[in-house]
Design an enzyme around this catalytic site. Structure first.
Site, PDB file in Angstrom:
ATOM      1  N   CYS A  44       3.587   3.572   8.550  1.00 47.58           N
ATOM      2  CA  CYS A  44       3.829   4.781   7.761  1.00 47.58           C
ATOM      3  C   CYS A  44       4.380   5.894   8.648  1.00 47.58           C
ATOM      4  O   CYS A  44       3.796   6.206   9.691  1.00 47.58           O
ATOM      5  CB  CYS A  44       2.550   5.237   7.076  1.00 47.58           C
ATOM      6  SG  CYS A  44       2.771   6.707   6.049  1.00 47.58           S
ATOM      7  N   LYS A  77       0.694  -4.330   9.112  1.00 45.65           N
ATOM      8  CA  LYS A  77       1.952  -3.940   8.458  1.00 45.65           C
ATOM      9  C   LYS A  77       2.676  -2.993   9.403  1.00 45.65           C
ATOM     10  O   LYS A  77       2.125  -1.957   9.790  1.00 45.65           O
ATOM     11  CB  LYS A  77       1.700  -3.261   7.117  1.00 45.65           C
ATOM     12  CG  LYS A  77       2.983  -2.936   6.339  1.00 45.65           C
ATOM     13  CD  LYS A  77       2.663  -2.382   4.946  1.00 45.65           C
ATOM     14  CE  LYS A  77       3.935  -2.237   4.114  1.00 45.65           C
ATOM     15  NZ  LYS A  77       4.849  -1.188   4.613  1.00 45.65           N
ATOM     16  N   PRO A  86       0.848  -1.193   0.000  1.00 46.33           N
ATOM     17  CA  PRO A  86       0.000   0.000   0.000  1.00 46.33           C
ATOM     18  C   PRO A  86       0.884   1.244   0.000  1.00 46.33           C
ATOM     19  O   PRO A  86       1.800   1.353   0.818  1.00 46.33           O
ATOM     20  CB  PRO A  86      -0.791  -0.119   1.314  1.00 46.33           C
ATOM     21  CG  PRO A  86       0.023  -1.018   2.185  1.00 46.33           C
ATOM     22  CD  PRO A  86       0.769  -1.938   1.275  1.00 46.33           C
TER      23      PRO A  86
END
Length: 327
Positions: free
Chosen positions: A94, A133, A11
């Site tokens: 992220c 993730k 992603p």
């Protein structure tokens, strides 16, 4: 829907939208594709179809969610499952400012108990797999302690699949761009996690530039997740089905890929969409091939123009040497 995480496309915010995924699906039937991160509150309160709508032709496709409130993530997960996604992935990796300001993404590495609460709420809300993730740590955390603590805490709430970006995230002092190369990757730590937690599915992410590297680094792991390389040099995906899955590749040449993708582009234009919406994801198709610069230039200059149509794509393709057909 059965699917495999042996090879997936990561992603990526602002990149892996529905047009990018449709393009990648032309190149591989088997790679698992992920959406760009969708914020839970935006799904609940915003234009859901615009945010997370997708075509069945993209399958298998998973959605990545961003958030840190268990109830909101559960509600967003229910909506995503109703849309038809095959997996819900929680973003704990992220490092961007946009993500940090919302108290989610990599900063959640510091709050494993909260992550565990979030995934537990999501798992109760849906029947499809919930995965995570993550990074190997953030800022001054000791990576082995941070990674194992997060994984063990979350696994205790039923999550069995983790995609691990093998680089620590620096949330202060480095930009997200700088964090792509600093500090160094630690693949060995991810392999050690798998060796000590063999019951878990561990997917390696970070710095995997091509399929050969992905296979070489993940022999003891359960799969590889390729990010920027898949976006900037998408033709590497055209060998995923044969090289990773032992099946026939859907296209043998770039020209075949463009021919297969042409109806999708035409339909988008017919619906009032812009050519640039799609071609911006295709700039790297001829990377390393004769004529690649002309391909990029024509698409970059002409696709954004009002009324740009398939003639622009034809012009760009005509500028590329036919020698690529052997690639």
């Amino acid at each position: 829907m059965p699917f495999s995480r042996r090879l997936s496309v990561a992603p990526m915010m602002d990149w892996t939208d529905r047009h990018c995924r449709a393009f990648h699906r032309v190149l591989s039937r088997k790679a698992l594709l992920y959406t760009e991160m969708a914020v839970d509150k935006a799904i609940i309160h915003g234009d859901t179809e615009r945010l997370i709508g997708f075509s069945a032709r993209e399958h298998p496709v998973a959605i990545q969610l961003g958030g840190s409130e268990p109830a909101d993530l559960a509600a967003a997960a229910r909506t995503a499952e109703a849309f038809g996604y095959c997996e819900i992935n929680l973003n704990v990796g992220c490092p961007s400012d946009r993500v940090q300001s919302g108290r989610f993404g990599a900063c959640l590495m510091r709050e494993p108990d909260l992550v565990a609460e979030c995934v537990a709420a999501m798992r109760e809300a849906v029947t499809i797999p919930v995965t995570v993730k993550c990074r190997i740590g953030v800022d001054d955390q000791e990576p082995e302690e941070a990674l194992f603590t997060l994984v063990d805490t979350v696994a205790a709430r039923g999550v069995t699949s983790f995609a691990v970006h093998a680089r620590k995230a620096w949330l202060k002092g480095l930009s997200p761009k700088e964090n792509r190369s600093v500090p160094p990757l630690d693949y060995d730590l991810v392999r050690r996690l798998k060796a000590e937690r063999p019951e878990l599915e561990i997917i390696l992410n970070g710095g995997l530039a091509d399929l050969d590297r992905a296979q070489a680094e993940t022999g003891a792991l359960d799969g590889a997740m390729i990010g920027r390389a898949a976006y900037h040099t998408p033709w590497i995906l055209a060998r995923v089905d044969s090289q990773i899955f032992g099946e026939t590749d859907p296209v043998a040449t770039r020209s075949q890929a463009l021919a297969a993708f042409r109806p999708y582009i035409a339909a988008h234009l017919e619906a009032g969409g812009r050519l640039q919406d799609i071609t911006r994801h295709m700039l790297g198709l001829y990377a390393g091939e004769p004529g690649a610069r002309q391909w990029r230039r024509i698409l970059s200059e002409k696709a954004p123009r009002s009324g740009a149509d398939l003639d622009v794509l034809d012009e760009a393709q005509a500028a590329v040497s036919p020698r690529d057909e052997a690639a």
